[in-house]
Design a protein around this motif. Structure first.
Motif, PDB file in Angstrom:
ATOM      1  N   GLU A  11      11.908 -12.620  -1.242  1.00 53.68           N
ATOM      2  CA  GLU A  11      12.818 -11.590  -1.739  1.00 53.68           C
ATOM      3  C   GLU A  11      14.067 -12.220  -2.337  1.00 53.68           C
ATOM      4  O   GLU A  11      14.543 -11.792  -3.379  1.00 53.68           O
ATOM      5  CB  GLU A  11      13.192 -10.638  -0.605  1.00 53.68           C
ATOM      6  CG  GLU A  11      13.991  -9.451  -1.109  1.00 53.68           C
ATOM      7  CD  GLU A  11      14.187  -8.408  -0.025  1.00 53.68           C
ATOM      8  OE1 GLU A  11      15.248  -7.793  -0.027  1.00 53.68           O
ATOM      9  OE2 GLU A  11      13.280  -8.220   0.796  1.00 53.68           O
ATOM     10  N   TYR A  14      13.220 -13.664  -5.702  1.00 58.05           N
ATOM     11  CA  TYR A  14      13.050 -12.598  -6.688  1.00 58.05           C
ATOM     12  C   TYR A  14      14.406 -12.061  -7.119  1.00 58.05           C
ATOM     13  O   TYR A  14      14.668 -11.884  -8.293  1.00 58.05           O
ATOM     14  CB  TYR A  14      12.183 -11.475  -6.109  1.00 58.05           C
ATOM     15  CG  TYR A  14      11.933 -10.367  -7.082  1.00 58.05           C
ATOM     16  CD1 TYR A  14      10.980 -10.514  -8.087  1.00 58.05           C
ATOM     17  CD2 TYR A  14      12.658  -9.198  -7.036  1.00 58.05           C
ATOM     18  CE1 TYR A  14      10.747  -9.515  -9.001  1.00 58.05           C
ATOM     19  CE2 TYR A  14      12.443  -8.183  -7.950  1.00 58.05           C
ATOM     20  CZ  TYR A  14      11.482  -8.350  -8.926  1.00 58.05           C
ATOM     21  OH  TYR A  14      11.278  -7.348  -9.836  1.00 58.05           O
ATOM     22  N   PHE A  15      15.304 -11.843  -6.141  1.00 59.54           N
ATOM     23  CA  PHE A  15      16.631 -11.346  -6.462  1.00 59.54           C
ATOM     24  C   PHE A  15      17.370 -12.343  -7.341  1.00 59.54           C
ATOM     25  O   PHE A  15      17.995 -11.973  -8.317  1.00 59.54           O
ATOM     26  CB  PHE A  15      17.425 -11.055  -5.191  1.00 59.54           C
ATOM     27  CG  PHE A  15      18.822 -10.586  -5.472  1.00 59.54           C
ATOM     28  CD1 PHE A  15      19.041  -9.303  -5.946  1.00 59.54           C
ATOM     29  CD2 PHE A  15      19.903 -11.423  -5.303  1.00 59.54           C
ATOM     30  CE1 PHE A  15      20.326  -8.862  -6.227  1.00 59.54           C
ATOM     31  CE2 PHE A  15      21.183 -11.001  -5.583  1.00 59.54           C
ATOM     32  CZ  PHE A  15      21.401  -9.710  -6.046  1.00 59.54           C
ATOM     33  N   SER A  18      15.979 -12.065 -10.837  1.00 52.99           N
ATOM     34  CA  SER A  18      16.424 -10.833 -11.483  1.00 52.99           C
ATOM     35  C   SER A  18      17.886 -10.936 -11.889  1.00 52.99           C
ATOM     36  O   SER A  18      18.275 -10.512 -12.967  1.00 52.99           O
ATOM     37  CB  SER A  18      16.227  -9.631 -10.562  1.00 52.99           C
ATOM     38  OG  SER A  18      14.873  -9.435 -10.297  1.00 52.99           O
ATOM     39  N   GLU A 120      11.509  -5.182 -14.408  1.00 49.26           N
ATOM     40  CA  GLU A 120      11.566  -5.826 -13.092  1.00 49.26           C
ATOM     41  C   GLU A 120      12.838  -5.419 -12.353  1.00 49.26           C
ATOM     42  O   GLU A 120      12.805  -5.152 -11.152  1.00 49.26           O
ATOM     43  CB  GLU A 120      11.546  -7.349 -13.224  1.00 49.26           C
ATOM     44  CG  GLU A 120      10.212  -7.930 -13.512  1.00 49.26           C
ATOM     45  CD  GLU A 120      10.263  -9.457 -13.600  1.00 49.26           C
ATOM     46  OE1 GLU A 120      11.367 -10.042 -13.748  1.00 49.26           O
ATOM     47  OE2 GLU A 120       9.190 -10.059 -13.517  1.00 49.26           O
ATOM     48  N   LYS A 124      13.125  -3.367  -8.802  1.00 51.60           N
ATOM     49  CA  LYS A 124      13.913  -3.880  -7.672  1.00 51.60           C
ATOM     50  C   LYS A 124      14.961  -2.849  -7.230  1.00 51.60           C
ATOM     51  O   LYS A 124      15.172  -2.645  -6.045  1.00 51.60           O
ATOM     52  CB  LYS A 124      14.582  -5.192  -8.094  1.00 51.60           C
ATOM     53  CG  LYS A 124      15.400  -5.842  -7.012  1.00 51.60           C
ATOM     54  CD  LYS A 124      14.530  -6.397  -5.925  1.00 51.60           C
ATOM     55  CE  LYS A 124      15.369  -7.137  -4.912  1.00 51.60           C
ATOM     56  NZ  LYS A 124      14.658  -7.374  -3.691  1.00 51.60           N
ATOM     57  N   LYS A 125      15.586  -2.196  -8.193  1.00 54.36           N
ATOM     58  CA  LYS A 125      16.665  -1.256  -7.890  1.00 54.36           C
ATOM     59  C   LYS A 125      16.140   0.066  -7.325  1.00 54.36           C
ATOM     60  O   LYS A 125      16.719   0.616  -6.385  1.00 54.36           O
ATOM     61  CB  LYS A 125      17.471  -0.985  -9.160  1.00 54.36           C
ATOM     62  CG  LYS A 125      18.584   0.013  -8.998  1.00 54.36           C
ATOM     63  CD  LYS A 125      19.312   0.227 -10.302  1.00 54.36           C
ATOM     64  CE  LYS A 125      20.379   1.303 -10.173  1.00 54.36           C
ATOM     65  NZ  LYS A 125      21.055   1.527 -11.434  1.00 54.36           N
TER      66      LYS A 125
END
Length: 128
Positions: A11, A14-15, A18, A120, A124-125
């Motif tokens: 995670e 990924y953050f 992003s 993406e 995520k948001k």
């Protein structure tokens, strides 16, 4: 300056990706344009449908089957997504082999790589 992440969980990676992608101006522009699609400006589809399409594209090799999406959403929704430049229709063609693996049917893609990165960010948001 870019943030450097040292944690090893998926995670956080990924953050970090992003966050970095969102600093790229073309991704910021795509995100800003897509916000209207999530804020109810579209006439035929909901935020949930837009998010579902984003999830499908983000988890795909870069495209999804036109016929599968047509079955899930219906022609009016899909046509408006093309008209609003939320999605791009790619007919099957021997000369358009830039998609890997090469699809043997018409497919749907994001409008661009920055648009896919913006999708993406929306996943995520908004994906809870």
């Amino acid at each position: 300056a870019h943030a450097v992440w040292i944690w090893d969980d998926q995670e956080t990676k990924y953050f970090s990706f992003s966050l970095t992608a969102m600093k790229f101006k073309p991704v910021q522009l795509a995100y800003t344009i897509m916000e209207d699609d999530f804020l109810g400006k579209a006439k035929t589809w909901s935020e949930e449908q837009a998010l579902m399409v984003c999830k499908l594209l983000v988890s795909s090799p870069g495209y999804v089957s036109y016929f599968d999406l047509l079955e899930k959403l219906g022609r009016p929704v899909l046509e408006e997504m093309f008209e609003r430049n939320f999605l791009h229709f790619r007919p099957w063609s021997e000369f358009a082999q830039d998609l890997i693996p090469f699809p043997m049917e018409p497919v749907v893609t994001a409008q661009s790589e920055p648009a896919l990165r913006a999708m993406e960010a929306f996943v995520k948001k908004l994906d809870k």
